[in-house]
Design an enzyme around this catalytic site. Sequence first.
Site, PDB file in Angstrom:
ATOM      1  N   ARG A   1      24.197  18.692  45.349  1.00 38.80           N
ATOM      2  CA  ARG A   1      23.896  19.432  46.571  1.00 38.80           C
ATOM      3  C   ARG A   1      23.369  18.485  47.632  1.00 38.80           C
ATOM      4  O   ARG A   1      22.335  17.848  47.419  1.00 38.80           O
ATOM      5  CB  ARG A   1      22.810  20.457  46.301  1.00 38.80           C
ATOM      6  CG  ARG A   1      23.322  21.632  45.555  1.00 38.80           C
ATOM      7  CD  ARG A   1      22.262  22.706  45.586  1.00 38.80           C
ATOM      8  NE  ARG A   1      22.598  23.693  44.584  1.00 38.80           N
ATOM      9  CZ  ARG A   1      21.736  24.503  44.032  1.00 38.80           C
ATOM     10  NH1 ARG A   1      20.464  24.445  44.375  1.00 38.80           N
ATOM     11  NH2 ARG A   1      22.123  25.374  43.131  1.00 38.80           N
TER      12      ARG A   1
ATOM     13  N   ARG B   1      13.074  20.212  26.554  1.00 40.66           N
ATOM     14  CA  ARG B   1      12.319  20.724  27.695  1.00 40.66           C
ATOM     15  C   ARG B   1      11.075  21.453  27.229  1.00 40.66           C
ATOM     16  O   ARG B   1      10.938  21.799  26.050  1.00 40.66           O
ATOM     17  CB  ARG B   1      13.179  21.622  28.578  1.00 40.66           C
ATOM     18  CG  ARG B   1      13.666  22.883  27.907  1.00 40.66           C
ATOM     19  CD  ARG B   1      14.394  23.775  28.914  1.00 40.66           C
ATOM     20  NE  ARG B   1      14.654  25.083  28.315  1.00 40.66           N
ATOM     21  CZ  ARG B   1      15.145  26.126  28.952  1.00 40.66           C
ATOM     22  NH1 ARG B   1      15.469  26.026  30.231  1.00 40.66           N
ATOM     23  NH2 ARG B   1      15.352  27.277  28.345  1.00 40.66           N
TER      24      ARG B   1
ATOM     25  N   GLU C   1      11.166  22.744  23.334  1.00 43.53           N
ATOM     26  CA  GLU C   1      12.480  23.101  22.777  1.00 43.53           C
ATOM     27  C   GLU C   1      13.174  21.868  22.227  1.00 43.53           C
ATOM     28  O   GLU C   1      13.231  20.833  22.893  1.00 43.53           O
ATOM     29  CB  GLU C   1      13.368  23.727  23.862  1.00 43.53           C
ATOM     30  CG  GLU C   1      12.870  25.079  24.307  1.00 43.53           C
ATOM     31  CD  GLU C   1      13.846  25.772  25.258  1.00 43.53           C
ATOM     32  OE1 GLU C   1      13.425  26.751  25.858  1.00 43.53           O
ATOM     33  OE2 GLU C   1      14.996  25.314  25.402  1.00 43.53           O
TER      34      GLU C   1
ATOM     35  N   TYR D   1      29.231  33.902  24.221  1.00 42.25           N
ATOM     36  CA  TYR D   1      27.993  33.729  24.975  1.00 42.25           C
ATOM     37  C   TYR D   1      28.038  34.578  26.236  1.00 42.25           C
ATOM     38  O   TYR D   1      28.931  34.423  27.064  1.00 42.25           O
ATOM     39  CB  TYR D   1      27.718  32.260  25.358  1.00 42.25           C
ATOM     40  CG  TYR D   1      26.405  32.207  26.126  1.00 42.25           C
ATOM     41  CD1 TYR D   1      25.197  32.227  25.438  1.00 42.25           C
ATOM     42  CD2 TYR D   1      26.374  32.251  27.517  1.00 42.25           C
ATOM     43  CE1 TYR D   1      23.983  32.265  26.122  1.00 42.25           C
ATOM     44  CE2 TYR D   1      25.165  32.291  28.203  1.00 42.25           C
ATOM     45  CZ  TYR D   1      23.975  32.297  27.491  1.00 42.25           C
ATOM     46  OH  TYR D   1      22.777  32.358  28.157  1.00 42.25           O
TER      47      TYR D   1
ATOM     48  N   ASP E   1      25.461  35.760  29.441  1.00 41.42           N
ATOM     49  CA  ASP E   1      24.165  35.865  30.075  1.00 41.42           C
ATOM     50  C   ASP E   1      23.805  37.341  30.078  1.00 41.42           C
ATOM     51  O   ASP E   1      24.649  38.200  29.839  1.00 41.42           O
ATOM     52  CB  ASP E   1      24.219  35.315  31.505  1.00 41.42           C
ATOM     53  CG  ASP E   1      23.906  33.820  31.554  1.00 41.42           C
ATOM     54  OD1 ASP E   1      23.135  33.355  30.697  1.00 41.42           O
ATOM     55  OD2 ASP E   1      24.427  33.123  32.455  1.00 41.42           O
TER      56      ASP E   1
HETATM   57  C1  LIG Z   1      17.980  30.409  23.895  1.00 45.07           C
HETATM   58  C2  LIG Z   1      18.631  31.423  24.823  1.00 45.07           C
HETATM   59  C3  LIG Z   1      18.245  31.502  26.146  1.00 45.07           C
HETATM   60  C4  LIG Z   1      18.842  32.436  26.992  1.00 45.07           C
HETATM   61  N1  LIG Z   1      18.468  32.463  28.307  1.00 45.07           N
HETATM   62  C5  LIG Z   1      19.064  33.317  29.147  1.00 45.07           C
HETATM   63  C6  LIG Z   1      18.721  33.338  30.537  1.00 45.07           C
HETATM   64  O1  LIG Z   1      17.870  32.574  31.007  1.00 45.07           O
HETATM   65  N2  LIG Z   1      19.361  34.224  31.347  1.00 45.07           N
HETATM   66  C7  LIG Z   1      20.312  35.097  30.867  1.00 45.07           C
HETATM   67  O2  LIG Z   1      20.849  35.881  31.657  1.00 45.07           O
HETATM   68  N3  LIG Z   1      20.641  35.113  29.550  1.00 45.07           N
HETATM   69  C8  LIG Z   1      20.049  34.257  28.690  1.00 45.07           C
HETATM   70  N4  LIG Z   1      20.409  34.265  27.350  1.00 45.07           N
HETATM   71  C9  LIG Z   1      21.400  35.257  26.867  1.00 45.07           C
HETATM   72  C10 LIG Z   1      20.778  36.598  26.378  1.00 45.07           C
HETATM   73  O3  LIG Z   1      19.867  36.348  25.336  1.00 45.07           O
HETATM   74  C11 LIG Z   1      21.891  37.530  25.902  1.00 45.07           C
HETATM   75  O4  LIG Z   1      22.773  37.824  26.962  1.00 45.07           O
HETATM   76  C12 LIG Z   1      21.408  38.882  25.349  1.00 45.07           C
HETATM   77  O5  LIG Z   1      20.327  38.731  24.483  1.00 45.07           O
HETATM   78  C13 LIG Z   1      22.538  39.545  24.596  1.00 45.07           C
HETATM   79  O6  LIG Z   1      22.162  40.834  24.182  1.00 45.07           O
HETATM   80  P1  LIG Z   1      22.853  41.496  22.906  1.00 45.07           P
HETATM   81  O7  LIG Z   1      22.386  42.921  22.888  1.00 45.07           O
HETATM   82  O8  LIG Z   1      24.297  41.243  22.919  1.00 45.07           O
HETATM   83  O9  LIG Z   1      22.320  40.669  21.661  1.00 45.07           O
HETATM   84  P2  LIG Z   1      20.874  40.535  21.019  1.00 45.07           P
HETATM   85  O10 LIG Z   1      19.840  40.431  22.055  1.00 45.07           O
HETATM   86  O11 LIG Z   1      20.967  39.453  20.009  1.00 45.07           O
HETATM   87  O12 LIG Z   1      20.662  41.929  20.259  1.00 45.07           O
HETATM   88  C14 LIG Z   1      21.293  42.228  19.037  1.00 45.07           C
HETATM   89  C15 LIG Z   1      20.315  43.015  18.173  1.00 45.07           C
HETATM   90  O13 LIG Z   1      20.989  43.504  17.015  1.00 45.07           O
HETATM   91  C16 LIG Z   1      20.111  43.462  15.936  1.00 45.07           C
HETATM   92  N5  LIG Z   1      20.876  43.468  14.689  1.00 45.07           N
HETATM   93  C17 LIG Z   1      21.762  42.533  14.279  1.00 45.07           C
HETATM   94  N6  LIG Z   1      22.259  42.866  13.074  1.00 45.07           N
HETATM   95  C18 LIG Z   1      21.681  44.039  12.714  1.00 45.07           C
HETATM   96  C19 LIG Z   1      21.770  44.877  11.567  1.00 45.07           C
HETATM   97  N7  LIG Z   1      22.570  44.573  10.530  1.00 45.07           N
HETATM   98  N8  LIG Z   1      21.021  45.999  11.517  1.00 45.07           N
HETATM   99  C20 LIG Z   1      20.194  46.317  12.543  1.00 45.07           C
HETATM  100  N9  LIG Z   1      20.067  45.547  13.651  1.00 45.07           N
HETATM  101  C21 LIG Z   1      20.802  44.430  13.745  1.00 45.07           C
HETATM  102  C22 LIG Z   1      19.335  42.172  16.149  1.00 45.07           C
HETATM  103  O14 LIG Z   1      18.116  42.207  15.433  1.00 45.07           O
HETATM  104  C23 LIG Z   1      19.157  42.158  17.657  1.00 45.07           C
HETATM  105  O15 LIG Z   1      17.931  42.729  18.046  1.00 45.07           O
HETATM  106  C24 LIG Z   1      19.842  33.315  26.507  1.00 45.07           C
HETATM  107  C25 LIG Z   1      20.236  33.230  25.163  1.00 45.07           C
HETATM  108  C26 LIG Z   1      19.640  32.285  24.335  1.00 45.07           C
HETATM  109  C27 LIG Z   1      20.119  32.180  22.915  1.00 45.07           C
END
Ligand SMILES: Cc1cc2nc3c(=O)[nH]c(=O)nc-3n(C[C@H](O)[C@H](O)[C@H](O)COP(=O)(O)OP(=O)(O)OC[C@H]3O[C@@H](n4cnc5c(N)ncnc54)[C@H](O)[C@@H]3O)c2cc1C
Length: 369
Positions: free
Chosen positions: A177, A281, A301, A349, A351
């Site tokens: 930038r 970080r 981390e 993946y 967000d």
């Molecule tokens: C390290 C990291 C940093 C991140 N930072 C950002 C960020 O800064 N900004 C951003 O926009 N996004 C970020 N993300 C992405 C964000 O975490 C995801 O978009 C979001 O959590 C996805 O939601 P989900 O419901 O798909 O999955 P999850 O949040 O993983 O939810 C799935 C749920 O299902 C449950 N589950 C799984 N199997 C079973 C089972 N057999 N029985 C009952 N329950 C079960 C789990 O326990 C979990 O609670 C980040 C991701 C990571 C890994």
Amino acid sequence: MSEKPYDYLVVGAGLFGAVFARQAADAGKRVLVIDRRNHIAGNAYTYLEDKIHVHQYGAHIFHTNNGEVWTYLNRFARFNRFTNTVVANYKGEIYSLPFNMYTFNKMWGVVTPDEAKAVIDEQKKEIQGEPKNLEEQAISLVGRDIYEKLIKGYTEKQWGRECKDLPSFIIRRLPVRLTYDNNYFNALYQGIPIGGYTKMVENMLEGIPVELNQDYLKNREHWNSMADRIVYTGPIDEYFDFAEGPLEYRSVRFETEKLNTPNFQGNAAVNYTDAETPWTRIIEYKWFEDLGSDVTIISREYSSEWKPGDEPYYPVNDEKNSALYQTYKELGDSEPNVIFGGRLGEYRYYDMDGVVARALEVAREELGQ
Ligand SMILES: Cc1cc2nc3c(=O)[nH]c(=O)nc-3n(C[C@H](O)[C@H](O)[C@H](O)COP(=O)(O)OP(=O)(O)OC[C@H]3O[C@@H](n4cnc5c(N)ncnc54)[C@H](O)[C@@H]3O)c2cc1C
């Protein structure tokens, strides 16, 4: 009317599950949500300790260009004006990220965009022809100084390999930038939900029964008898008992510590871009929402190898894993009453804004909204 007590069983109280559950409940459906963890909100989960909202599974900063998603989430939370500005610490020298005029001024003493561009263009000349590896690719984009101080060590820690041994395609572009703008995200909307993500998800799930510490896979028959349709947001390979082998993930390890000082690093995120510091970080959570705590909580981390059983974080979208996922997806498509969704169900993946948008889309298709 079906014999079963619920129309939908939502497996997983993360963002995908919570959005779907909200939409189904609002459409008049009977919904039950379960999660095997002892809390809601999935990986976006935050808990309050010493007046600090700690992000247990890594720092989550909401940012989006999607107006529909922004309006939708604002029904459940007010967002603060947090803007992600990342600081790089290279052996005690502090630089602004992403690379911008503050970075170039600190690096070379240049003041105008033309001066900065001239230095970068000169340094880029070092690489003639097609870059053969990540090191050459980075130098060809931003020059050697920025590469050495801000890219090399960080990238090597992330991948556990030298930049010379990494393929060039990992870095396609490196935004430079030529403005004094250090807002990390190019997003129209950005912020942290006031009161934490858990509170936001709690509001989404208002009036919907939620059972925690319940693993769907450990008692499928029971749970299947509860609802006509299942929305499954857990790992798709685990659903099929890893019949085709496990999908791989990249992992991160967090070391979280409470420190007896009100201000440890003066910024939410500081990247350590040298090779010697073992962590990539440090996040200081209180700067996401400052509630005036007189202590602070930080997480270091570390990049770490993932092995089956570890927390799955980032899907590996290489050929092998993409092909394996396709096999699982076909198996999933043949399960008539199950919708696979979210980052684990779709091995993708997302967000947070992406997963909310996807859940709204799936809900629209499913509920005919
Ligand atoms: C390290 C990291 C940093 C991140 N930072 C950002 C960020 O800064 N900004 C951003 O926009 N996004 C970020 N993300 C992405 C964000 O975490 C995801 O978009 C979001 O959590 C996805 O939601 P989900 O419901 O798909 O999955 P999850 O949040 O993983 O939810 C799935 C749920 O299902 C449950 N589950 C799984 N199997 C079973 C089972 N057999 N029985 C009952 N329950 C079960 C789990 O326990 C979990 O609670 C980040 C991701 C990571 C890994």
